[in-house]
Design a protein around this motif. Structure first.
Motif, PDB file in Angstrom:
ATOM      1  N   THR A  56      21.844   5.559  20.051  1.00 30.56           N
ATOM      2  CA  THR A  56      21.279   6.870  20.474  1.00 30.56           C
ATOM      3  C   THR A  56      19.856   6.904  20.805  1.00 30.56           C
ATOM      4  O   THR A  56      19.053   6.168  19.902  1.00 30.56           O
ATOM      5  N   LYS A  57      19.216   7.490  21.880  1.00 31.68           N
ATOM      6  CA  LYS A  57      17.942   7.668  22.323  1.00 31.68           C
ATOM      7  C   LYS A  57      17.576   9.008  21.988  1.00 31.68           C
ATOM      8  O   LYS A  57      18.317  10.013  22.208  1.00 31.68           O
ATOM      9  N   ALA A  58      16.231   9.338  21.656  1.00 35.53           N
ATOM     10  CA  ALA A  58      15.986  10.575  21.534  1.00 35.53           C
ATOM     11  C   ALA A  58      14.403  10.806  22.007  1.00 35.53           C
ATOM     12  O   ALA A  58      13.638   9.994  22.384  1.00 35.53           O
ATOM     13  N   THR A  59      13.975  12.104  21.871  1.00 35.48           N
ATOM     14  CA  THR A  59      12.761  12.457  22.233  1.00 35.48           C
ATOM     15  C   THR A  59      11.909  12.820  21.074  1.00 35.48           C
ATOM     16  O   THR A  59      12.405  13.709  20.228  1.00 35.48           O
ATOM     17  N   PHE A  60      10.719  11.985  20.829  1.00 33.90           N
ATOM     18  CA  PHE A  60      10.093  12.409  19.432  1.00 33.90           C
ATOM     19  C   PHE A  60       8.596  13.127  20.046  1.00 33.90           C
ATOM     20  O   PHE A  60       7.810  12.677  20.404  1.00 33.90           O
ATOM     21  N   PHE A  61       8.550  14.548  19.599  1.00 36.29           N
ATOM     22  CA  PHE A  61       7.572  15.333  19.815  1.00 36.29           C
ATOM     23  C   PHE A  61       6.558  15.135  18.659  1.00 36.29           C
ATOM     24  O   PHE A  61       6.856  15.564  17.477  1.00 36.29           O
ATOM     25  N   THR A  62       5.506  14.257  19.055  1.00 32.95           N
ATOM     26  CA  THR A  62       4.583  13.733  17.925  1.00 32.95           C
ATOM     27  C   THR A  62       3.239  14.465  17.728  1.00 32.95           C
ATOM     28  O   THR A  62       2.558  14.580  19.042  1.00 32.95           O
ATOM     29  N   LEU A  63       2.678  14.657  16.624  1.00 34.92           N
ATOM     30  CA  LEU A  63       1.539  15.140  16.648  1.00 34.92           C
ATOM     31  C   LEU A  63       0.405  13.861  16.984  1.00 34.92           C
ATOM     32  O   LEU A  63       0.469  13.011  16.360  1.00 34.92           O
ATOM     33  N   HIS A  82      12.720   5.211  22.950  1.00 38.35           N
ATOM     34  CA  HIS A  82      12.878   6.568  22.796  1.00 38.35           C
ATOM     35  C   HIS A  82      11.489   7.313  23.624  1.00 38.35           C
ATOM     36  O   HIS A  82      10.777   6.513  23.898  1.00 38.35           O
ATOM     37  N   GLU A  83      11.746   8.501  23.869  1.00 41.49           N
ATOM     38  CA  GLU A  83      10.472   9.307  24.531  1.00 41.49           C
ATOM     39  C   GLU A  83       9.569   9.823  23.562  1.00 41.49           C
ATOM     40  O   GLU A  83       9.887  10.332  22.727  1.00 41.49           O
ATOM     41  N   TRP A 270      24.431  12.038  23.123  1.00 43.37           N
ATOM     42  CA  TRP A 270      23.025  12.361  22.950  1.00 43.37           C
ATOM     43  C   TRP A 270      22.101  11.466  23.885  1.00 43.37           C
ATOM     44  O   TRP A 270      22.500  10.272  24.067  1.00 43.37           O
ATOM     45  N   GLY A 271      20.995  11.910  24.392  1.00 43.33           N
ATOM     46  CA  GLY A 271      19.914  11.257  24.956  1.00 43.33           C
ATOM     47  C   GLY A 271      18.765  11.909  24.964  1.00 43.33           C
ATOM     48  O   GLY A 271      18.393  12.914  24.183  1.00 43.33           O
TER      49      GLY A 271
END
Length: 281
Positions: A56-63, A82-83, A270-271
């Protein structure tokens, strides 16, 4: 193996540590963050392993704050396909910043993340979903700072955030920026949360599964789901001085999140956000 639909949903992770959660802010002043034990590396590595197991690939909203201190972790996320997206720099709520300070914050976070990861940062999520009716100008700032999309509005009624009359599915803000709201289910005349977070931990797994399946099958739309690395960490330090409500929301079922996520990854397709939603590319 996905069960309910061929629709791919967007999996997102808000990369922050336990001491940066807004509800625990009174117990962890920002000036102490550099001396508080940080567990984000351990937890993100666990997530990366889980995602790899499920392909699975995902988006990491990162500080930006996290990225500066753990640059190798950010590069590992990007290298795994991953994004990388922005969660702002220091987890300050957008609703508690002036327009000028907010613009500076999102510009700084974007620059830090892009410099470290070596990839464009197109997405943004406000801490605590803190874009609402009173600060929709934030969309203008995001467009000005070079972002293509935001996932900062949760169209539910909540005591800390929410814009229940906002559209449930992706739409263009007045600025032209794409807003991708966290997933809700429309039932009995109101929107109900179905996009993860505390609801995923506190309620039985079947509730989340039902909500996502309903959106896929009835609305014919992809869902967008989120969680935090600290939610897979039952060994994190406990703040005994927090209110009973905060302790309940933060600590209940931490020991079940990993297994529930594994089920979720198997039950649906998922993506990354920028793969699931073509407009976000």
């Amino acid at each position: 193996m996905s069960t309910s639909s061929d629709i791919a949903n967007a999996l997102t992770i808000d990369v922050e540590d336990y001491f940066q959660v807004s509800a625990l802010a009174p117990h962890f002043p920002r000036k102490t963050w550099d001396v508080v034990p940080c567990r984000v590396e351990r937890n993100v590595e666990l997530i990366l392993h889980l995602l790899e197991e499920h392909g699975t690939k995902a988006t990491f909203f990162t500080l930006g704050w996290i990225a500066e201190r753990y640059p190798q972790l950010i590069r590992r996320i990007a290298a795994a396909g991953h994004e990388i997206a922005s969660h702002g720099y220091g987890h300050a709520r957008a609703s508690e910043q002036s327009r000028e300070i907010f613009l500076s914050d999102v510009k700084l976070a974007k620059a830090v993340l892009e410099d470290i990861a070596g990839v464009p940062v197109r997405g943004y999520r406000a801490p605590s979903f803190s874009i609402g009716k009173a600060n929709l100008w934030a969309h203008d700032c995001l467009l000005e700072s070079g972002h293509a999309y935001s996932s900062s509005i949760y169209p539910v009624q909540h005591d800390h955030y929410g814009m229940p009359d906002a559209p449930r599915f992706p739409y263009r803000a007045e600025s032209g920026l794409l807003e991708i709201p966290v997933t809700t289910v429309r039932w009995m005349g109101r929107n109900w949360p179905a996009g993860g977070g505390g609801y995923f931990r506190l309620l039985p797994y079947g509730v989340s599964r039902w909500g996502i399946a309903r959106v896929n099958e009835c609305d014919k739309r992809p869902a967008i789901f989120y969680f935090h690395p600290w939610e897979l960490d039952p060994g994190q330090p406990r703040v005994t001085g927090a209110t009973a409500k905060t302790r309940f929301r933060h600590y209940v079922n931490l020991d079940r999140t990993e297994s529930r996520l594994s089920r979720l990854l198997g039950d649906f397709a998922w993506g990354r956000v920028d793969q699931v939603f073509e407009e976000a590319r």
